[in-house]
Design an enzyme around this catalytic site. Sequence first.
Site, PDB file in Angstrom:
ATOM      1  N   LYS A 200       0.835  -1.208   0.000  1.00 48.03           N
ATOM      2  CA  LYS A 200       0.000   0.000   0.000  1.00 48.03           C
ATOM      3  C   LYS A 200       0.865   1.252   0.000  1.00 48.03           C
ATOM      4  CE  LYS A 200      -4.019   1.883   2.520  1.00 48.03           C
ATOM      5  NZ  LYS A 200      -4.904   1.681   3.686  1.00 48.03           N
ATOM      6  N   SER A 275      -9.702   1.801   2.909  1.00 48.56           N
ATOM      7  CA  SER A 275      -8.803   2.563   2.047  1.00 48.56           C
ATOM      8  C   SER A 275      -7.780   1.691   1.323  1.00 48.56           C
ATOM      9  CB  SER A 275      -8.056   3.602   2.893  1.00 48.56           C
ATOM     10  OG  SER A 275      -7.263   2.969   3.906  1.00 48.56           O
ATOM     11  N   SER A 299     -10.168  -0.797   7.075  1.00 54.97           N
ATOM     12  CA  SER A 299      -9.599  -0.543   5.753  1.00 54.97           C
ATOM     13  C   SER A 299      -8.897  -1.733   5.123  1.00 54.97           C
ATOM     14  CB  SER A 299      -8.627   0.646   5.819  1.00 54.97           C
ATOM     15  OG  SER A 299      -9.337   1.839   6.046  1.00 54.97           O
TER      16      SER A 299
END
Length: 608
Positions: A200, A275, A299
């Site tokens: 990420k 996210s 997330s």
Amino acid sequence: MEPARIDADELRRTADAARITLTDEEVERFRAEFAGILEEFQRLESIPPTGEHQPEASPAALRPDDPVATDPDPLLDRAPRVHGRFVVAPDTLPGEEPGEAPVPAAPPRPETGPRPVSPGPFLDRTAGEIARAVRRGDVRARDVLEEALAALPAGLVLRALLAPDPAAIDAARRRAEEIDHLVRTGRDPGPLAGVPVAVKDNVCTALHPTTCASRVLAGFVAPEPATVVERLEAAGAVILARANMDEFAMGSTGEASAYGPPGNPHDPARVAGGSSGGSAAAVAAGLVPVAIGTETGGSIRQPAALCGVLGLRPPWGRVSRRGLVALASSLDQAGPLARSLGDVALVYRVIAGPDPRDATSLREPLPDLAAPPDRSIAGLRVGMPAGPLEHPDLEPEIRAAVKRAAEELAARGARVESVRFGHAHLAVPAYHLQVAAEAASNLARYDGIRYGNPLPGRTFREAVARTRGAGFGPEVKRRILLGTWALRAGWRRRWLDRARVVRARLAAEAEDVFRRVDLLLGPVTPTRAFPLGSKPGPLAVWLCDAFVLPANLADLPALVLPCPAPPGELPAAIQLVAPRRREDLLFRVGAELEAAGFRAPLPPARAA
């Protein structure tokens, strides 16, 4: 008390305190949005503003019942042992015998070993299968990497992955060749040998830019990698690319990314979640076998559910946060996403463990994740929170999936019963108030001086405000403004202190519930993946996280498993939630459900 209101002048004063320039259009939009958001926050006024249950920075931090190590060295020894850039670590997966990893040249035992991986499409295999084949010398890490690089354009079109720099691609190729050289010379590269991994975009690497999907950090390259990345590389993994995300991890749909939202591989017109939507989409699309996401409030779990993959929310502090760009420091945590439970366990063993460079990392050892030999869950008490199952917007397909999981566990001897949490209905306002307050503080550093790309101004204050106003997107501005406003003395006493009480009471309720049951089973989201742009405003998106936030506020480990579904259907998922620091229960029950068909579907391109 009177209803809370914020007018345009008050909003401009708050923006000035937060050092963010706003256009007239933004002022009007935020003023209209805040009306509904403040009404949601006002629900906290049902809680007395006492300090009786106020927690420390995190429910995970220094409780009276926590074990205190008199000698930390034995615990630190349980962390992955790094030798240069590589590590020799036990390669134990659920159902396998513990012990040191086999010498690469030794063939697996036919009666217990994994099926061999033949040269060909490597990304159809699990990370464990790829690593074992590379360590045995059956396939080359360079060939695995080249297949992943060939699939990279599809990831860019889906916006799941972000384009790596040519220098980063060259470094990945050198890394794969190093791994192949170790195998040829009889050395073991580690339990993730040759496995391509997506990370990420808020987890620092030393070669790829770390931008948090924000214009304000465009081009920023961290001076050193995060501990998570160091441990992945020490275990033989190859960092392929960064995964797209909501800007600074603020969002639940991926639509807050400055790069554009990642599409859901099962229907690119629908959200991948957030996210960590890019991480989940990359795994679901078969671009990488595993990815690293982060979770502050669902997330990892929410995008895993929407994309049909597995995702683990570790307890706070189990995985080092060094090198993880902070959103809300008392909640942030990195974790793995994968298409099999064995891969989740494999990556988790590598990245978890105490870190002497992170004072908040847990010093106790990771529990044994291997399933017992008999794999029995007879007598296990499973609780099903009644609130989510009574939610008016819960889709029938998700309710049916939870019911099927409960039936599978009951058929294996588990006892299933209903439980209730008295404060779960306040998780959304409590979470978003605390996160906004922490984000307003954590993101103050992006001023164009310490971090960020500066813009000129007539004064120092104007230059900072212009930099932040141009660099941050709408969702980040919204939360910084809410946090700045909530931290004012009057509103702090009225709402923020109550939010802290809710957080502490949820943790206390969880402890009470887990005296009666061993594990929780429930839905992850009210609906499956919805169309991009279909939610009318930020509050409607926030409410989609109502089922995942209690575990974050109470600091409970949780695992998402996809549910069996016909080909072509959108994925649905269930989540398992365990007591604090009892991840072993998640893997024990997860193995039973995976054997019953609760596993990730084939990537859409492969299934077609």
